[in-house]
Design an enzyme around this catalytic site. Structure first.
Site, PDB file in Angstrom:
ATOM      1  N   ALA A 152       0.786  -1.248   0.012  1.00  0.00           N
ATOM      2  CA  ALA A 152       0.478  -0.161   0.040  1.00  0.00           C
ATOM      3  C   ALA A 152       0.754   1.255   0.177  1.00  0.00           C
ATOM      4  O   ALA A 152       0.913   1.939  -0.516  1.00  0.00           O
ATOM      5  CB  ALA A 152      -1.438   0.615   1.043  1.00  0.00           C
TER       6      ALA A 152
ATOM      7  N   PHE B  10      -6.591   1.344   2.612  1.00  0.00           N
ATOM      8  CA  PHE B  10      -8.474   1.509   3.439  1.00  0.00           C
ATOM      9  C   PHE B  10      -7.390   0.295   4.397  1.00  0.00           C
ATOM     10  O   PHE B  10      -8.584   0.017   5.635  1.00  0.00           O
ATOM     11  CB  PHE B  10      -8.618   0.249   2.595  1.00  0.00           C
ATOM     12  CG  PHE B  10      -8.265  -0.502   1.673  1.00  0.00           C
ATOM     13  CD1 PHE B  10      -8.220  -2.164   1.812  1.00  0.00           C
ATOM     14  CD2 PHE B  10      -8.054  -0.468   0.412  1.00  0.00           C
ATOM     15  CE1 PHE B  10      -8.226  -3.224   1.683  1.00  0.00           C
ATOM     16  CE2 PHE B  10      -7.977  -1.974   0.291  1.00  0.00           C
ATOM     17  CZ  PHE B  10      -7.916  -3.231   0.633  1.00  0.00           C
ATOM     18  N   ARG B  11      -6.105  -0.823   4.525  1.00  0.00           N
ATOM     19  CA  ARG B  11      -6.003  -0.714   5.983  1.00  0.00           C
ATOM     20  C   ARG B  11      -5.650   0.021   7.214  1.00  0.00           C
ATOM     21  O   ARG B  11      -4.867  -0.591   8.545  1.00  0.00           O
ATOM     22  CB  ARG B  11      -5.040  -1.903   5.419  1.00  0.00           C
ATOM     23  CG  ARG B  11      -6.009  -2.953   4.500  1.00  0.00           C
ATOM     24  CD  ARG B  11      -4.851  -4.740   4.525  1.00  0.00           C
ATOM     25  NE  ARG B  11      -5.470  -5.619   4.110  1.00  0.00           N
ATOM     26  CZ  ARG B  11      -5.128  -5.349   2.675  1.00  0.00           C
ATOM     27  NH1 ARG B  11      -4.320  -4.441   1.721  1.00  0.00           N
ATOM     28  NH2 ARG B  11      -5.804  -6.403   1.968  1.00  0.00           N
TER      29      ARG B  11
ATOM     30  N   ILE C 191      -3.808  -2.206  -6.591  1.00  0.00           N
ATOM     31  CA  ILE C 191      -5.441  -3.186  -7.509  1.00  0.00           C
ATOM     32  C   ILE C 191      -5.569  -1.961  -8.177  1.00  0.00           C
ATOM     33  O   ILE C 191      -5.971  -1.745  -9.044  1.00  0.00           O
ATOM     34  CB  ILE C 191      -6.167  -3.019  -6.715  1.00  0.00           C
ATOM     35  CG1 ILE C 191      -7.022  -2.387  -5.283  1.00  0.00           C
ATOM     36  CG2 ILE C 191      -6.020  -4.199  -5.700  1.00  0.00           C
ATOM     37  CD1 ILE C 191      -8.801  -1.996  -5.543  1.00  0.00           C
ATOM     38  N   ASP C 192      -4.321  -0.852  -8.282  1.00  0.00           N
ATOM     39  CA  ASP C 192      -4.835   0.468  -8.647  1.00  0.00           C
ATOM     40  C   ASP C 192      -3.765   0.389 -10.078  1.00  0.00           C
ATOM     41  O   ASP C 192      -4.641   1.685 -10.942  1.00  0.00           O
ATOM     42  CB  ASP C 192      -4.265   1.901  -8.248  1.00  0.00           C
ATOM     43  CG  ASP C 192      -2.333   1.613  -7.736  1.00  0.00           C
ATOM     44  OD1 ASP C 192      -2.263   1.529  -8.246  1.00  0.00           O
ATOM     45  OD2 ASP C 192      -2.507   1.616  -6.697  1.00  0.00           O
TER      46      ASP C 192
ATOM     47  N   HIS D 120      -4.096  -9.079  -5.902  1.00  0.00           N
ATOM     48  CA  HIS D 120      -5.302  -8.697  -5.407  1.00  0.00           C
ATOM     49  C   HIS D 120      -6.219  -7.974  -6.090  1.00  0.00           C
ATOM     50  O   HIS D 120      -7.160  -7.500  -6.714  1.00  0.00           O
ATOM     51  CB  HIS D 120      -5.441  -7.227  -4.336  1.00  0.00           C
ATOM     52  CG  HIS D 120      -4.520  -8.071  -3.056  1.00  0.00           C
ATOM     53  ND1 HIS D 120      -4.400  -7.472  -1.674  1.00  0.00           N
ATOM     54  CD2 HIS D 120      -4.022  -9.809  -2.307  1.00  0.00           C
ATOM     55  CE1 HIS D 120      -3.567  -8.461  -0.987  1.00  0.00           C
ATOM     56  NE2 HIS D 120      -3.616  -9.839  -1.338  1.00  0.00           N
TER      57      HIS D 120
ATOM     58  N   CYS E 184     -21.938 -13.051 -18.666  1.00  0.00           N
ATOM     59  CA  CYS E 184     -21.441 -13.972 -20.246  1.00  0.00           C
ATOM     60  C   CYS E 184     -19.730 -13.613 -19.913  1.00  0.00           C
ATOM     61  O   CYS E 184     -19.459 -14.240 -20.978  1.00  0.00           O
ATOM     62  CB  CYS E 184     -21.845 -13.447 -21.403  1.00  0.00           C
ATOM     63  SG  CYS E 184     -21.887 -11.810 -21.056  1.00  0.00           S
TER      64      CYS E 184
ATOM     65  N   CYS F 292     -26.184  -7.787 -21.668  1.00  0.00           N
ATOM     66  CA  CYS F 292     -27.304  -9.353 -21.310  1.00  0.00           C
ATOM     67  C   CYS F 292     -27.753  -8.626 -19.569  1.00  0.00           C
ATOM     68  O   CYS F 292     -28.576 -10.211 -19.824  1.00  0.00           O
ATOM     69  CB  CYS F 292     -26.184 -10.192 -21.042  1.00  0.00           C
ATOM     70  SG  CYS F 292     -25.379 -10.692 -19.902  1.00  0.00           S
TER      71      CYS F 292
ATOM     72  N   THR G 134       5.393  -2.511   2.713  1.00  0.00           N
ATOM     73  CA  THR G 134       4.404  -3.408   2.943  1.00  0.00           C
ATOM     74  C   THR G 134       4.726  -3.231   4.593  1.00  0.00           C
ATOM     75  O   THR G 134       6.506  -3.572   4.372  1.00  0.00           O
ATOM     76  CB  THR G 134       4.092  -4.257   2.943  1.00  0.00           C
ATOM     77  OG1 THR G 134       3.468  -5.239   2.994  1.00  0.00           O
ATOM     78  CG2 THR G 134       5.384  -4.407   1.261  1.00  0.00           C
TER      79      THR G 134
HETATM   80 ZN    ZN Z   1     -23.221 -10.203 -19.828  1.00  0.00          ZN
END
Ligand code: ZN
Length: 236
Positions: free
Chosen positions: A21, A32-33, A102-103, A118, A129, A149, A187
């Site tokens: 992070a 966020f931790r 995750i950015d 992550h 789908c 869908c 970290t």
């Molecule tokens: Zn779909």
């Protein structure tokens, strides 16, 4: 200490970077931790609950209200650390980046070999789908983002209760096993199981760059308790 780090990098040809992070907070993204991170927020559920698989399935509307509010980092930019690693990869010295973030900022900066333990906000898929959607589609949608869908679109971000991607774990451990230098940055290595991967390191130099203590400090060759941006600015 920077001179020592430079020397180690010069001597190494199979470097792996493991980031947490702190690499993102250096780009202005909230952790966020952390105590003053996203936990102390206005929501009636706690963050771990809201970012759990069960919560996503049962309350997609509230999940997305929170997700769009707090996880939208599309306007954030790579910092000195991200940029330096791009150069190091181009030189052929850096073999891979393993991140808990995750950015998608490593990819945005231009790094190629990135393993996101992550997941990433940049990959999104219809649960029905499997059609893929861009992050913009998700963050700009009204309410719960839906596929053409009719299925619900889910970000490929690992939620609490969900397993990490096996291929990513395998590649990460393989990289660490073969590395001659491992740089762990931003970290405190408290998040399991990602933190246990550094035990696979058999190389020469283990370096820790973090502004607080980590469980690896005692066996690291070099520990730098400095601001990440400052450290990597000096390396460039
Ligand atoms: Zn779909």
């Amino acid at each position: 200490m920077i001179e020592e780090l430079k020397k180690m990098i010069n001597e190494s040809n199979n470097i792996v970077f493991f980031g947490g992070a702190g690499v993102s907070t250096a780009s202005g993204i909230k952790d966020f931790r952390s105590k003053d991170g996203l936990y102390n927020m206005k929501y009636k559920y706690n963050v771990e609950e809201m970012l759990s698989h069960t919560f996503f399935m049962n309350h997609p509307d509230e999940f997305y209200e929170f997700y769009k509010d707090k996880m939208n980092t599309l306007d954030k930019q790579p910092n000195e650390c991200h940029k330096y690693l791009v150069e190091l990869e181009k030189q052929g010295k850096l073999k891979g980046i393993i991140t808990q973030n995750i950015d998608g900022l490593h990819t945005k900066a231009g790094s190629i070999n990135v393993y996101e333990l992550h997941g990433t906000i940049y990959k999104n898929k219809c649960m029905k789908c499997s059609k893929e959607y861009k992050a913009e589609d998700v963050f700009k949608s009204n309410g719960v983002p839906k596929c053409s869908c009719g299925g619900i679109i889910k970000p490929e971000v690992v939620l609490y209760e969900e397993p990490l991607d096996e291929e990513t774990i395998y590649k990460s451990i393989d990289l660490i096993t073969k590395a001659d230098m491992l740089i762990v940055a931003g970290t405190s290595l408290r998040v399991y199981p990602a933190s246990s991967y550094i035990n696979y390191f058999r190389g020469k130099y283990l370096v820790v760059i973090n502004n607080e203590k980590t469980i690896a400090d005692s066996f690291a060759n070099l520990v730098i308790n400095e601001d990440i941006n400052e450290v990597f600015k000096k390396l460039r």
